[in-house]
Design a protein around this motif. Sequence first.
Motif, PDB file in Angstrom:
ATOM      1  N   ALA A 141      -6.814 -32.081  37.836  1.00 12.96           N
ATOM      2  CA  ALA A 141      -6.514 -30.909  38.666  1.00 12.96           C
ATOM      3  C   ALA A 141      -5.375 -30.109  38.054  1.00 12.96           C
ATOM      4  CB  ALA A 141      -6.152 -31.345  40.087  1.00 12.96           C
ATOM      5  N   ARG A 142      -4.349 -30.807  37.566  1.00 11.72           N
ATOM      6  CA  ARG A 142      -3.222 -30.126  36.920  1.00 11.72           C
ATOM      7  C   ARG A 142      -3.697 -29.365  35.685  1.00 11.72           C
ATOM      8  NH1 ARG A 142       1.882 -32.541  33.632  1.00 11.72           N
ATOM      9  NH2 ARG A 142       2.997 -30.576  33.495  1.00 11.72           N
ATOM     10  N   ALA A 143      -4.576 -29.970  34.901  1.00  8.26           N
ATOM     11  CA  ALA A 143      -5.095 -29.294  33.708  1.00  8.26           C
ATOM     12  C   ALA A 143      -5.860 -28.032  34.091  1.00  8.26           C
ATOM     13  CB  ALA A 143      -5.977 -30.249  32.903  1.00  8.26           C
ATOM     14  N   GLN A 144      -6.661 -28.097  35.155  1.00  8.74           N
ATOM     15  CA  GLN A 144      -7.403 -26.922  35.602  1.00  8.74           C
ATOM     16  C   GLN A 144      -6.454 -25.840  36.096  1.00  8.74           C
ATOM     17  OE1 GLN A 144     -10.165 -28.674  38.406  1.00  8.74           O
ATOM     18  NE2 GLN A 144     -11.794 -28.630  36.888  1.00  8.74           N
ATOM     19  N   LEU A 145      -5.411 -26.238  36.800  1.00 13.37           N
ATOM     20  CA  LEU A 145      -4.430 -25.260  37.272  1.00 13.37           C
ATOM     21  C   LEU A 145      -3.680 -24.633  36.099  1.00 13.37           C
ATOM     22  CD1 LEU A 145      -3.152 -27.250  40.345  1.00 13.37           C
ATOM     23  CD2 LEU A 145      -4.242 -24.997  40.436  1.00 13.37           C
ATOM     24  N   ARG A 146      -3.337 -25.433  35.101  1.00  8.91           N
ATOM     25  CA  ARG A 146      -2.675 -24.894  33.902  1.00  8.91           C
ATOM     26  C   ARG A 146      -3.584 -23.907  33.180  1.00  8.91           C
ATOM     27  NH1 ARG A 146       1.659 -27.537  30.668  1.00  8.91           N
ATOM     28  NH2 ARG A 146       3.029 -28.302  32.291  1.00  8.91           N
ATOM     29  N   ASP A 147      -4.865 -24.238  33.092  1.00  7.91           N
ATOM     30  CA  ASP A 147      -5.821 -23.323  32.468  1.00  7.91           C
ATOM     31  C   ASP A 147      -5.867 -21.993  33.224  1.00  7.91           C
ATOM     32  OD1 ASP A 147      -6.414 -25.251  30.582  1.00  7.91           O
ATOM     33  OD2 ASP A 147      -8.327 -25.845  31.514  1.00  7.91           O
ATOM     34  N   ALA A 148      -5.863 -22.075  34.560  1.00  5.70           N
ATOM     35  CA  ALA A 148      -5.879 -20.856  35.376  1.00  5.70           C
ATOM     36  C   ALA A 148      -4.605 -20.043  35.152  1.00  5.70           C
ATOM     37  CB  ALA A 148      -6.038 -21.210  36.858  1.00  5.70           C
ATOM     38  N   LEU A 149      -3.466 -20.719  35.027  1.00  6.51           N
ATOM     39  CA  LEU A 149      -2.210 -20.024  34.743  1.00  6.51           C
ATOM     40  C   LEU A 149      -2.273 -19.332  33.384  1.00  6.51           C
ATOM     41  CD1 LEU A 149       0.478 -22.600  35.950  1.00  6.51           C
ATOM     42  CD2 LEU A 149       0.085 -20.322  36.893  1.00  6.51           C
ATOM     43  N   GLU A 150      -2.698 -20.078  32.385  1.00  2.50           N
ATOM     44  CA  GLU A 150      -2.773 -19.525  31.026  1.00  2.50           C
ATOM     45  C   GLU A 150      -3.733 -18.352  30.953  1.00  2.50           C
ATOM     46  OE1 GLU A 150      -3.558 -22.693  28.260  1.00  2.50           O
ATOM     47  OE2 GLU A 150      -1.748 -23.777  28.864  1.00  2.50           O
ATOM     48  N   ALA A 151      -4.845 -18.422  31.676  1.00  2.73           N
ATOM     49  CA  ALA A 151      -5.825 -17.332  31.673  1.00  2.73           C
ATOM     50  C   ALA A 151      -5.229 -16.047  32.243  1.00  2.73           C
ATOM     51  CB  ALA A 151      -7.063 -17.733  32.476  1.00  2.73           C
ATOM     52  N   ARG A 152      -4.196 -16.187  33.077  1.00  2.00           N
ATOM     53  CA  ARG A 152      -3.533 -15.025  33.677  1.00  2.00           C
ATOM     54  C   ARG A 152      -2.218 -14.691  32.977  1.00  2.00           C
ATOM     55  NH1 ARG A 152      -6.700 -17.590  36.826  1.00  2.00           N
ATOM     56  NH2 ARG A 152      -7.883 -16.544  38.429  1.00  2.00           N
ATOM     57  N   GLY A 153      -1.954 -15.361  31.842  1.00  2.00           N
ATOM     58  CA  GLY A 153      -0.738 -15.093  31.086  1.00  2.00           C
ATOM     59  C   GLY A 153       0.525 -15.611  31.757  1.00  2.00           C
ATOM     60  N   LEU A 154       0.371 -16.633  32.608  1.00  2.00           N
ATOM     61  CA  LEU A 154       1.509 -17.201  33.324  1.00  2.00           C
ATOM     62  C   LEU A 154       1.893 -18.544  32.713  1.00  2.00           C
ATOM     63  CD1 LEU A 154       0.196 -16.536  36.925  1.00  2.00           C
ATOM     64  CD2 LEU A 154       1.945 -15.223  35.713  1.00  2.00           C
ATOM     65  N   ARG A 155       3.169 -18.870  32.814  1.00  2.00           N
ATOM     66  CA  ARG A 155       3.649 -20.147  32.309  1.00  2.00           C
ATOM     67  C   ARG A 155       3.866 -21.101  33.470  1.00  2.00           C
ATOM     68  NH1 ARG A 155       8.358 -19.435  28.159  1.00  2.00           N
ATOM     69  NH2 ARG A 155       7.512 -21.414  27.512  1.00  2.00           N
ATOM     70  N   PRO A 156       3.536 -22.380  33.274  1.00  2.00           N
ATOM     71  CA  PRO A 156       3.831 -23.361  34.329  1.00  2.00           C
ATOM     72  C   PRO A 156       5.333 -23.548  34.489  1.00  2.00           C
ATOM     73  CG  PRO A 156       2.481 -24.333  32.577  1.00  2.00           C
ATOM     74  CD  PRO A 156       2.852 -22.957  32.145  1.00  2.00           C
ATOM     75  N   LEU A 157       5.751 -23.859  35.704  1.00  2.00           N
ATOM     76  CA  LEU A 157       7.154 -24.152  35.967  1.00  2.00           C
ATOM     77  C   LEU A 157       7.452 -25.571  35.484  1.00  2.00           C
ATOM     78  CD1 LEU A 157       7.293 -22.700  39.590  1.00  2.00           C
ATOM     79  CD2 LEU A 157       8.062 -21.599  37.475  1.00  2.00           C
ATOM     80  N   PRO A 158       8.672 -25.838  35.035  1.00  2.00           N
ATOM     81  CA  PRO A 158       8.986 -27.186  34.540  1.00  2.00           C
ATOM     82  C   PRO A 158       8.994 -28.215  35.666  1.00  2.00           C
ATOM     83  CG  PRO A 158      10.950 -25.800  34.537  1.00  2.00           C
ATOM     84  CD  PRO A 158       9.797 -24.913  34.911  1.00  2.00           C
ATOM     85  N   ALA A 159       8.463 -29.388  35.377  1.00  2.00           N
ATOM     86  CA  ALA A 159       8.442 -30.472  36.359  1.00  2.00           C
ATOM     87  C   ALA A 159       9.857 -30.982  36.592  1.00  2.00           C
ATOM     88  CB  ALA A 159       7.549 -31.613  35.867  1.00  2.00           C
ATOM     89  N   ALA A 160      10.046 -31.583  37.747  1.00  2.00           N
ATOM     90  CA  ALA A 160      11.363 -32.101  38.126  1.00  2.00           C
ATOM     91  C   ALA A 160      11.746 -33.291  37.261  1.00  2.00           C
ATOM     92  CB  ALA A 160      11.354 -32.513  39.589  1.00  2.00           C
ATOM     93  N   VAL A 161      13.036 -33.410  37.027  1.00  2.00           N
ATOM     94  CA  VAL A 161      13.580 -34.566  36.334  1.00  2.00           C
ATOM     95  C   VAL A 161      14.043 -35.530  37.408  1.00  2.00           C
ATOM     96  CG1 VAL A 161      15.377 -35.389  34.779  1.00  2.00           C
ATOM     97  CG2 VAL A 161      14.292 -33.165  34.388  1.00  2.00           C
ATOM     98  N   SER A 162      13.570 -36.762  37.339  1.00  2.00           N
ATOM     99  CA  SER A 162      13.905 -37.729  38.367  1.00  2.00           C
ATOM    100  C   SER A 162      15.355 -38.152  38.268  1.00  2.00           C
ATOM    101  CB  SER A 162      13.012 -38.956  38.233  1.00  2.00           C
ATOM    102  OG  SER A 162      13.228 -39.832  39.304  1.00  2.00           O
ATOM    103  N   ALA A 163      16.029 -38.124  39.389  1.00  2.00           N
ATOM    104  CA  ALA A 163      17.402 -38.589  39.519  1.00  2.00           C
ATOM    105  C   ALA A 163      17.534 -39.179  40.919  1.00  2.00           C
ATOM    106  CB  ALA A 163      18.379 -37.438  39.310  1.00  2.00           C
ATOM    107  N   PRO A 164      18.546 -40.012  41.179  1.00  2.00           N
ATOM    108  CA  PRO A 164      18.635 -40.671  42.478  1.00  2.00           C
ATOM    109  C   PRO A 164      18.542 -39.732  43.679  1.00  2.00           C
ATOM    110  CG  PRO A 164      20.264 -41.565  40.975  1.00  2.00           C
ATOM    111  CD  PRO A 164      19.590 -40.425  40.271  1.00  2.00           C
ATOM    112  N   ASP A 165      19.229 -38.599  43.657  1.00  2.00           N
ATOM    113  CA  ASP A 165      19.206 -37.689  44.803  1.00  2.00           C
ATOM    114  C   ASP A 165      18.657 -36.330  44.456  1.00  2.00           C
ATOM    115  OD1 ASP A 165      22.317 -39.106  45.735  1.00  2.00           O
ATOM    116  OD2 ASP A 165      20.363 -39.526  46.611  1.00  2.00           O
TER     117      ASP A 165
END
Length: 170
Positions: A141-165
């Motif tokens: 699903a993420r790959a399909q969403l990324r493809d849809a973003l790329e097709a519209r010239g949009l960049r994905p937002l960076p994923a969160a970095v895990s930290a305790p809080d």
Amino acid sequence: VLRKWADASEDANHTSQAPKTFRRAAKSLSEHPSVVTCRAEALRVKYIGDKLADALQAVELLCANVVAHPDDAKFRTIRMLNPHFQQTVARHKGGLELLGALGFVVQQALEEDALQLVLEEPSLEADIERWSAWYDGLKAARAQLRDALEARGLRPLPAAVSAPDAGCVP
């Protein structure tokens, strides 16, 4: 669950479109019993235009965070009344249906008197094959969403970095 919530919301004379949206989502999910089929159908929808770029990026970010941190429940929970979530995803036609197709379900929050969307993770210890299918479905699903973003010239937002809080899903 979706139909019960929609009916209860209508009985309380709520003015939002959420009850109708959840009823449509429940109908769509009942017509497509296979989660994989339902995901594919929802992701093929052509209603995503330029003004929905934020919604597309937000849903891709939700998937990215769950893929990066599948065992962290905070990345699999969305507070329904969160203003950012309402503004970026929920207000758009098909936004809630898309989350339903990805596997999010409506639940009552334990600490608050509010609804939340939760993506339940199958038990890795109890059934590794089921968990692997769930995780592979999220990656697809993420790959399909990324493809849809790329097709519209949009960049994905960076994923969160895990930290305790750190990090929370809108």
